[in-house]
Design a protein around this motif. Structure first.
Motif, PDB file in Angstrom:
ATOM      1  N   PRO A 175       0.869  -1.187   0.000  1.00  0.00           N
ATOM      2  CA  PRO A 175       0.000   0.000   0.000  1.00  0.00           C
ATOM      3  C   PRO A 175       0.902   1.233   0.000  1.00  0.00           C
ATOM      4  N   TYR A 227      -0.161   6.490   4.475  1.00  0.00           N
ATOM      5  CA  TYR A 227      -0.574   7.854   4.815  1.00  0.00           C
ATOM      6  C   TYR A 227       0.548   8.568   5.545  1.00  0.00           C
ATOM      7  N   THR A 237       4.593  -4.751   6.216  1.00  0.00           N
ATOM      8  CA  THR A 237       4.173  -5.078   4.843  1.00  0.00           C
ATOM      9  C   THR A 237       5.336  -4.870   3.874  1.00  0.00           C
ATOM     10  N   TRP A 242      -8.917   8.176  -1.939  1.00  0.00           N
ATOM     11  CA  TRP A 242      -8.730   6.739  -2.172  1.00  0.00           C
ATOM     12  C   TRP A 242      -8.582   6.405  -3.653  1.00  0.00           C
ATOM     13  N   ALA A 268      -5.229   7.486  -4.681  1.00  0.00           N
ATOM     14  CA  ALA A 268      -4.195   6.579  -4.162  1.00  0.00           C
ATOM     15  C   ALA A 268      -4.122   5.276  -4.961  1.00  0.00           C
ATOM     16  N   LEU A 269      -5.278   4.696  -5.271  1.00  0.00           N
ATOM     17  CA  LEU A 269      -5.261   3.403  -5.992  1.00  0.00           C
ATOM     18  C   LEU A 269      -4.537   3.522  -7.335  1.00  0.00           C
ATOM     19  N   ILE A 291      -1.363  -6.162   0.808  1.00  0.00           N
ATOM     20  CA  ILE A 291      -2.039  -5.130   1.629  1.00  0.00           C
ATOM     21  C   ILE A 291      -2.414  -5.706   2.997  1.00  0.00           C
ATOM     22  N   GLY A 292      -2.867  -4.829   3.888  1.00  0.00           N
ATOM     23  CA  GLY A 292      -3.463  -5.276   5.144  1.00  0.00           C
ATOM     24  C   GLY A 292      -4.959  -5.477   4.935  1.00  0.00           C
ATOM     25  N   GLU A 345      -7.578  -4.397   6.283  1.00  0.00           N
ATOM     26  CA  GLU A 345      -8.559  -3.318   6.466  1.00  0.00           C
ATOM     27  C   GLU A 345      -8.822  -2.548   5.178  1.00  0.00           C
ATOM     28  N   HIS A 365      -9.225  -2.467  -2.679  1.00  0.00           N
ATOM     29  CA  HIS A 365      -8.337  -3.183  -3.606  1.00  0.00           C
ATOM     30  C   HIS A 365      -9.031  -4.322  -4.336  1.00  0.00           C
ATOM     31  N   SER A 397      -3.140 -10.033   7.998  1.00  0.00           N
ATOM     32  CA  SER A 397      -3.867  -9.537   9.175  1.00  0.00           C
ATOM     33  C   SER A 397      -3.010  -8.523   9.937  1.00  0.00           C
ATOM     34  N   TRP A 413      -0.755  -6.874  13.342  1.00  0.00           N
ATOM     35  CA  TRP A 413       0.055  -7.017  14.559  1.00  0.00           C
ATOM     36  C   TRP A 413      -0.690  -6.399  15.722  1.00  0.00           C
TER      37      TRP A 413
HETATM   38  O1  ME8 Z   1      -4.415   2.627   4.447  1.00  0.00           O
HETATM   39  N1  ME8 Z   1      -0.315  -4.753  11.386  1.00  0.00           N
HETATM   40  O2  ME8 Z   1      -2.400   3.740   4.577  1.00  0.00           O
HETATM   41  P1  ME8 Z   1      -1.896   3.409   6.069  1.00  0.00           P
HETATM   42  C1  ME8 Z   1       0.085  -5.060  10.143  1.00  0.00           C
HETATM   43  N2  ME8 Z   1      -2.986   5.113   2.438  1.00  0.00           N
HETATM   44  N3  ME8 Z   1       0.093  -4.170   9.117  1.00  0.00           N
HETATM   45  C2  ME8 Z   1      -0.342  -2.931   9.373  1.00  0.00           C
HETATM   46  C3  ME8 Z   1      -0.777  -2.518  10.661  1.00  0.00           C
HETATM   47  C4  ME8 Z   1      -0.749  -3.508  11.712  1.00  0.00           C
HETATM   48  N4  ME8 Z   1      -1.109  -3.251  12.959  1.00  0.00           N
HETATM   49  N5  ME8 Z   1      -1.130  -1.228  10.599  1.00  0.00           N
HETATM   50  C5  ME8 Z   1      -0.916  -0.822   9.310  1.00  0.00           C
HETATM   51  C6  ME8 Z   1      -3.577   3.393   3.996  1.00  0.00           C
HETATM   52  N6  ME8 Z   1      -0.426  -1.849   8.571  1.00  0.00           N
HETATM   53  C7  ME8 Z   1      -3.782   3.958   2.621  1.00  0.00           C
HETATM   54  C8  ME8 Z   1      -3.465   2.892   1.593  1.00  0.00           C
HETATM   55  S1  ME8 Z   1      -3.108   2.038  -0.926  1.00  0.00           S
HETATM   56  C9  ME8 Z   1      -3.620   2.505  -2.448  1.00  0.00           C
HETATM   57  C10 ME8 Z   1      -3.619   3.311   0.159  1.00  0.00           C
HETATM   58  C11 ME8 Z   1      -0.013  -1.806   7.156  1.00  0.00           C
HETATM   59  O3  ME8 Z   1      -0.753   4.321   6.335  1.00  0.00           O
HETATM   60  C12 ME8 Z   1      -0.925  -2.636   6.269  1.00  0.00           C
HETATM   61  O4  ME8 Z   1      -0.248  -2.921   5.069  1.00  0.00           O
HETATM   62  O5  ME8 Z   1      -3.031   3.413   7.009  1.00  0.00           O
HETATM   63  C13 ME8 Z   1      -2.027  -1.670   5.991  1.00  0.00           C
HETATM   64  O6  ME8 Z   1      -2.811  -2.033   4.870  1.00  0.00           O
HETATM   65  C14 ME8 Z   1      -1.245  -0.411   5.749  1.00  0.00           C
HETATM   66  O7  ME8 Z   1      -0.158  -0.476   6.702  1.00  0.00           O
HETATM   67  C15 ME8 Z   1      -2.091   0.838   5.949  1.00  0.00           C
HETATM   68  O8  ME8 Z   1      -1.278   1.952   5.928  1.00  0.00           O
END
Ligand code: ME8
Length: 519
Positions: free
Chosen positions: A12, A15, A27, A229, A232-233, A256-257, A259, A264, A287, A289
């Motif tokens: 991903p 942010y 990831t 979004w 971003a995609l 991706i994660g 959530e 996606h 999933s 952490w």
């Molecule tokens: O969602 N455990 O960005 P984001 C494992 N910008 N992985 C984790 C995690 C955890 N506790 N917390 C975050 C976004 N991640 C958007 C995405 S893509 C076109 C746009 C990882 O900064 C995991 O990969 O919130 C999750 O999907 C990503 O960080 C979300 O990062």
């Protein structure tokens, strides 16, 4: 020469309203391991990561710090880039959604969708999760008690004029595609979730906002910004829609994660269908952490942030952190706990007592009995008969696990081979045989076989433990691999993992332990 197989993997884009933390590192570590593995197989790999820099919450975060949005995103994106460099990730590009190459192409794609009548002006009245920058349906909002499923903050009720994407038009095509391609969305449980949601019916989705000043303007209406979004995609294609890179599409895997599955697995492929572009090949959603048994959150203040990760790197080394993340992490459908005690016990069991100890045994005995020169292996030793078969089986299991993103199982296959070396030493007892001069040819065969199996195991372990394994290669005289790594890790995995390539006569060096045992 046959052209190299291409392999395009993405994470991903993160942010920039928060500093990098374990989730981002996790990831990106997984993607780095997979990218290194494919490079080692000789593939032309493109590994992409980056930052998601538009949207209201980024603008708000900048405002809170008294900075302009651009100053703020430059600062945090810089922190992501330097962190990823420090963690030695081997991404080929780092896309930032505020870069002109991204913004201009996003406008072009949106214009194409407008021209094809896949986008129209309408009105949205409903729920919005500001933390996640996500529109929430009435049913989901009710199920979530009108709170964000991620942050727990109350959802906002909004009424907006928006441009909409005709997602509903693609419902049947998408459902059919997912049915016909069982590996498209993985793991299986995530695929079922997506199918159930599509089959419940897809509504058109808002793709612009008037309240979001910090964003890419709609190409036909400057009073709207493209919804963050959607912006971003598009990163997955803006980056590679350049002359020298466009052969990478379709992406082989988006990692991706869980959530962000909806965007996606549903919205993104529908947009690709609308643009008449091939759909990416696979989506893998891992999933989460948690930390010492608790969900990580800003309110609890228990996020594993960079300084905590640095503490682990200082105590155990960078490779050990990679190994722990990849083998003990939430790669499947359950969440995983990041706990110090567990980290130390995995370090001692797998790295110090297995890989480190086996390397010491093999290198020390070769030095003690053969002056540090890899011996000949002509003498027959009964216990060796099935030994190279074990190596072959471990390689096959490893390749199979890697192809399914089961990095924990892949590492376990490599460890199985290392344990087989220890078992072989325990059985053949070269240290006892060496007490009599006439046994030395047998000791030679044993130590040759050990070193050869260790060489094969090291190839399997390199994507996980690149720093330590490069040290081991130097010990085993495998300069070819060290050179290959300098050349972007390009290798010939199939050939290299065949039995019998170490040459008798090669100097085998004694060195400091790879993984000193921790108390
Ligand atoms: O969602 N455990 O960005 P984001 C494992 N910008 N992985 C984790 C995690 C955890 N506790 N917390 C975050 C976004 N991640 C958007 C995405 S893509 C076109 C746009 C990882 O900064 C995991 O990969 O919130 C999750 O999907 C990503 O960080 C979300 O990062």
């Amino acid at each position: 020469m046959t052209p190299k197989k291409k392999f395009y993997i993405t994470t991903p884009i993160y942010y920039v309203n928060a500093r990098p933390h374990i989730g981002h590192v996790y990831t990106t570590t997984l993607a780095d391991i997979i990218a290194r593995y494919h490079r080692q197989r000789g593939a032309d790999v493109f590994f992409l990561t980056g930052t998601d820099e538009h949207g209201k919450k980024v603008a708000d975060a900048a405002h809170d710090r008294g900075l302009t949005p651009q100053q703020f995103v430059d600062q945090i994106a810089g922190e992501f880039e330097s962190t990823f460099e420090r963690f030695q990730f081997t991404h080929n590009d780092f896309i930032r959604t505020t870069q002109p190459r991204h913004e201009s192409r996003v406008q072009q794609y949106v214009k194409q969708l407008i021209d094809r009548d896949d986008i129209y002006l309408g009105e949205y009245e409903g729920w919005y999760d500001q933390g996640q920058e996500e529109y929430i349906t009435e049913t989901n909002a009710r199920d979530q008690n009108y709170k964000s499923a991620v942050s727990g903050q109350p959802l906002a009720k909004v009424q907006e004029n928006n441009y909409f994407f005709r997602l509903s038009k693609y419902q049947d095509q998408l459902a059919e595609y997912i049915q016909e391609n069982p590996k498209f969305i993985q793991p299986e449980a995530r695929r079922n979730e997506v199918l159930a949601r599509i089959n419940a019916g897809l509504n058109d989705v808002a793709i612009s906002r008037t309240t979001e000043a910090w964003g890419v303007p709609m190409p036909t209406d400057e009073s709207h910004s493209i919804y963050v979004w959607i912006d971003a995609l598009f990163n997955y294609i803006t980056t590679i829609d350049a002359d020298d890179c466009n052969h990478y599409w379709p992406a082989d895997v988006h990692l991706i994660g869980k959530e962000i599955l909806w965007f996606h697995a549903v919205i993104w492929p529908a947009i690709l269908l609308a643009l008449d572009r091939p759909i990416y090949k696979q989506l893998y959603a891992h999933s989460f952490w948690i930390h010492e048994g608790q969900k990580m959150s800003k309110t609890l203040g228990n996020f594993i942030d960079l300084s905590k990760l640095d503490d682990y790197v200082n105590e155990f080394g960078l490779d050990s952190l990679r190994y722990y993340l990849a083998t003990q992490g939430p790669i499947g459908t359950s969440d995983a706990d990041f706990a110090h005690e567990k980290f130390a016990s995995v370090y001692n069991a797998d790295l110090a007592n297995t890989i480190g100890n086996c390397t010491n045994r093999v290198c020390n005995m070769t030095n003690r009995y053969f002056g540090g020169i890899l011996p000949e292996h002509g003498a027959h030793v009964k216990e060796s008969e099935t030994y190279n078969q074990t190596a072959k089986e471990c390689v096959a299991q490893y390749v199979d696990a890697m192809s399914q993103f089961q990095l924990d199982a892949a590492a376990a296959s490599a460890l199985q081979l290392v344990r087989a070396i220890d078992g072989y030493i325990d059985k053949t007892q070269p240290f006892k045989l060496a007490k009599q001069a006439e046994n030395m040819p047998m000791v030679g065969t044993i130590l040759y076989n050990c070193a050869e199996a260790l060489r094969i195991a090291s190839l399997l372990l390199w994507p996980f433990l690149p720093i330590k394994i490069e040290q081991l290669w130097k010990q085993l005289g495998c300069q070819e691999y060290v050179d290959a790594v300098e050349n972007q890790g390009l290798g010939d995995f199939e050939n290299w993992t065949q039995w019998g390539q170490l040459q008798p006569g090669t100097p085998i060096l004694q060195a400091d332990p790879l993984f000193p045992r921790k108390k």
